[in-house]
Design an enzyme around this catalytic site. Structure first.
Site, PDB file in Angstrom:
ATOM      1  N   ASP A  52      43.412  35.678  29.157  1.00  0.00           N
ATOM      2  CA  ASP A  52      44.432  34.969  28.386  1.00  0.00           C
ATOM      3  C   ASP A  52      43.956  33.574  28.021  1.00  0.00           C
ATOM      4  O   ASP A  52      42.943  33.081  28.530  1.00  0.00           O
ATOM      5  CB  ASP A  52      45.730  34.845  29.200  1.00  0.00           C
ATOM      6  CG  ASP A  52      46.372  36.187  29.489  1.00  0.00           C
ATOM      7  OD1 ASP A  52      46.101  37.139  28.738  1.00  0.00           O
ATOM      8  OD2 ASP A  52      47.148  36.269  30.465  1.00  0.00           O
ATOM      9  N   TYR A 162      39.367  38.542  40.659  1.00  0.00           N
ATOM     10  CA  TYR A 162      39.863  37.267  40.161  1.00  0.00           C
ATOM     11  C   TYR A 162      40.165  36.338  41.335  1.00  0.00           C
ATOM     12  O   TYR A 162      40.483  36.795  42.447  1.00  0.00           O
ATOM     13  CB  TYR A 162      41.160  37.456  39.372  1.00  0.00           C
ATOM     14  CG  TYR A 162      41.006  38.038  37.989  1.00  0.00           C
ATOM     15  CD1 TYR A 162      40.910  37.215  36.870  1.00  0.00           C
ATOM     16  CD2 TYR A 162      40.985  39.415  37.801  1.00  0.00           C
ATOM     17  CE1 TYR A 162      40.795  37.747  35.598  1.00  0.00           C
ATOM     18  CE2 TYR A 162      40.865  39.961  36.526  1.00  0.00           C
ATOM     19  CZ  TYR A 162      40.768  39.118  35.436  1.00  0.00           C
ATOM     20  OH  TYR A 162      40.654  39.656  34.167  1.00  0.00           O
TER      21      TYR A 162
END
Length: 373
Positions: A52, A162
């Site tokens: 994003d 992540y």
């Protein structure tokens, strides 16, 4: 048609995400433009994870294909260095002449192999040079390699990892770090409680309540591991001991600060029986939330971390996380954590081409939960 793998790192602060968008600066847009200048070909990048806007990456992976006639060595010249079932990682794949050098007549195996390795490094260096010449300093191609045609950066991945970093105290607000979310919380977060809540997400679940679903796409994913802990704080040099007729005893608190025990006369018999000061919990280091899964839905990691932050603040309990996940419904009660704290840290692939093909096949299936779940 040679397939090229790129390993990429970027600071996502000034990007509107990975995916190309009209009139917006994106990672894909900057990279594609540089590659097209170098190769003079239309480049279509396939990426492991479409991050994003504002999200960073240290080990993003992408691939693209090029026509056979773009200055490449003949495949037969380097077949002696290639095991057909072990080229998924692009280490000893057929060589490419990215620099369009004339290598006709090279007969020695070691020279050909050395040229192959140098050309891969030279291609990465050339991409970075073009990016830098355009003022792009927040993208770096850390490696470029020729891989098997079966390699797929998106569907071939075994897992993505992540890390979301949170600065929950002033001591953890580091101006030099753009990958740490500065949370303005009244009190430090309860990291132990957050870690316990994170275990609710481990396993295969429908993460609809913690994602922005794409039309027609499944929200079933599997989380392999999820851990939340506080990173060590910066080291602090201890002050020296006094050497006069009284002594002040120094100690170091977990946050790196110094504490002072009561000053006593050296002649006192009970000096060795001093009561140690109460040590408060360590809050000098930022919080790290590491999550590893086979794939992630749009904004899934940020929604999960947003829920964990609320748990750490005492606004929600673990049972609320359990019930929200089980409900499989979008709810505004699940907060979206800011993008700046999230970094894609690793993408892993199978070691062999045969395993890579099987993984790609599995990843393309439409996922559903078993009946009764």
């Amino acid at each position: 048609m040679p397939r090229i793998r790129l390993d990429i790192a970027y600071n996502g602060t000034d990007f509107h995400g990975w995916a190309d968008q009209p009139d917006q600066r994106t990672v894909q847009g900057d990279l594609t433009s540089a590659l097209q200048l170098i190769t003079q070909q239309d480049i279509q990048l396939t990426v492991a994870g479409r991050t994003d806007a504002g999200v960073h990456a240290t080990r993003q992976v992408a691939h693209f294909d090029l026509p056979d006639n773009v200055g490449f060595l003949q495949r037969t010249q380097c077949e002696q260095f290639v095991d057909a079932d072990t080229v998924a990682k692009g280490i000893d794949a057929p060589a490419t002449s990215i620099l369009t050098q004339d290598v006709t007549g090279i007969g020695a195996q070691d020279e050909t192999h050395q040229l192959f390795q140098l050309e891969q490094y030279a291609f990465a260096r050339r991409i970075n040079s073009v990016l830098a010449s355009r003022g792009v300093t927040d993208i770096v191609v850390t490696a470029a390699s020729v891989v098997s045609p079966q390699f797929d950066a998106r569907f071939g991945a075994l897992y993505r990892k992540y890390c979301y970093r949170i600065g929950d105290t002033f001591a953890t607000w580091q101006p030099t770090r753009t990958d740490i979310f500065r949370g303005k919380f009244p009190l430090p977060l309860d990291v132990e409680l957050m870690n316990r809540a994170a275990q609710v997400f481990v396993g295969e679940h429908d993460f609809l309540a913690f994602a922005k679903p794409r039309e027609g796409a499944s929200t079933v994913r599997e989380i392999f591991t999820f851990s939340v802990y506080r990173a060590p704080g910066p080291p602090v040099e201890k002050p020296p001991l006094h050497t006069d007729d009284t002594k002040t005893f120094y100690c170091s608190l977990p946050d790196g600060s110094a504490c002072v025990e009561p000053t006593v006369h050296l002649g006192e018999q009970n000096a060795r029986h001093l009561v140690a000061p109460k040590i408060h919990p360590d809050t000098s280091g930022h919080i790290e939330c590491w999550v590893q899964g086979d794939a992630f839905c749009h904004s899934q990691v940020r929604f999960m971390v947003g829920a964990l932050i609320d748990v750490g603040r005492g606004l929600r309990d673990i049972e609320w996380v359990v019930q929200t996940l089980a409900a499989r419904q979008r709810t505004p009660k699940v907060q979206l954590a800011p993008a700046c704290g999230l970094t894609l840290e690793q993408v892993a692939y199978p070691e062999t081409v045969s395993a890579l093909a099987e993984q790609s096949k599995r990843a393309k299936r439409v996922r559903t939960l078993p009946a009764g779940r």
